[in-house]
Motif scaffolding. Structure first.
Motif, PDB file in Angstrom:
ATOM      1  N   UNK A  50     -34.649 100.884  29.971  1.00 17.63           N
ATOM      2  CA  UNK A  50     -34.945 102.271  30.340  1.00 17.63           C
ATOM      3  C   UNK A  50     -35.885 102.405  31.528  1.00 17.63           C
ATOM      4  N   UNK A  51     -36.769 101.409  31.745  1.00 22.26           N
ATOM      5  CA  UNK A  51     -37.749 101.558  32.822  1.00 22.26           C
ATOM      6  C   UNK A  51     -38.323 100.189  33.187  1.00 22.26           C
ATOM      7  N   UNK A  52     -38.662 100.022  34.440  1.00 22.40           N
ATOM      8  CA  UNK A  52     -39.263  98.790  34.952  1.00 22.40           C
ATOM      9  C   UNK A  52     -40.603  99.140  35.582  1.00 22.40           C
ATOM     10  N   UNK A  53     -41.637  98.404  35.175  1.00 26.63           N
ATOM     11  CA  UNK A  53     -42.970  98.615  35.744  1.00 26.63           C
ATOM     12  C   UNK A  53     -43.366  97.345  36.488  1.00 26.63           C
ATOM     13  N   UNK A  54     -43.621  97.492  37.782  1.00 24.77           N
ATOM     14  CA  UNK A  54     -44.056  96.370  38.610  1.00 24.77           C
ATOM     15  C   UNK A  54     -45.575  96.447  38.708  1.00 24.77           C
TER      16      UNK A  54
END
Length: 175
Positions: free
Chosen positions: A49-53
């Motif tokens: 659902x989401x990617x956090x870098x």
């Protein structure tokens, strides 16, 4: 007797069912452009659902674009310098924080039990140093991939792909 030849399918003709899983992928200082591009492809392939870098903002340049194959346009993502607030926010939203790291307390990923409708915040680490100790302390579980050769590690994207395959398989069975 004639054998019918197989026709290779591509992303326009494959019959895969699109699905999104309640998984937020968190990278702790992954910074190589090719790895970042591949992370986007992997995130897209597994319907996260989401990617956090996390870490210093990385310029998503030519090497990134070459490996991402435009998936940065379909994967929800954000870049944040420090992850502590994001991790607390996800925990408050009842995400299970799972780290992929080899530690003295990590368990094989195959032994991880997930409840029905589990929401996962999945942390992967820097190519050289892994996940920072402060983030590991926040995790509910630490898992590793069992390896059978001399080497004790693999590329961060390869390991992420294996782990996401395991998670999505477990979540699909529990749905």
């Amino acid at each position: 007797m004639k054998t019918r030849r197989s026709m290779q399918l591509n992303h326009y003709t494959s019959k895969f069912t699109k699905q999104q899983f309640p998984i937020v992928l968190i990278s702790d200082n992954v910074s190589h452009a090719a790895n970042l591009g591949s992370l986007f492809r992997t995130a897209d392939a597994f319907g996260i659902e989401h990617l956090i870098l996390g870490g210093p903002v990385v310029e998503l340049g030519r090497k990134f674009t070459r490996t991402s194959r435009a998936t940065e346009q379909s994967v929800s993502f954000e870049q944040v310098e420090t992850l502590s607030d994001k991790i607390q926010e996800l925990k408050a939203q009842n995400y299970i924080l799972i780290a992929l790291e080899i530690t003295d307390k990590s368990i094989p990923i195959s032994e991880l039990k997930l409840k029905k409708n589990s929401k996962i915040a999945f942390v992967i680490g820097d190519e050289s140093h892994g996940i920072s100790a402060s983030i590991l302390e926040c995790c509910d579980s630490v898992v590793h991939i069992e390896m059978y050769g001399q080497n004790s590690s693999m590329n961060v994207v390869q390991a992420t792909s294996i782990a996401l395959y395991e998670f999505t398989k477990k979540l699909s069975k529990n749905s």
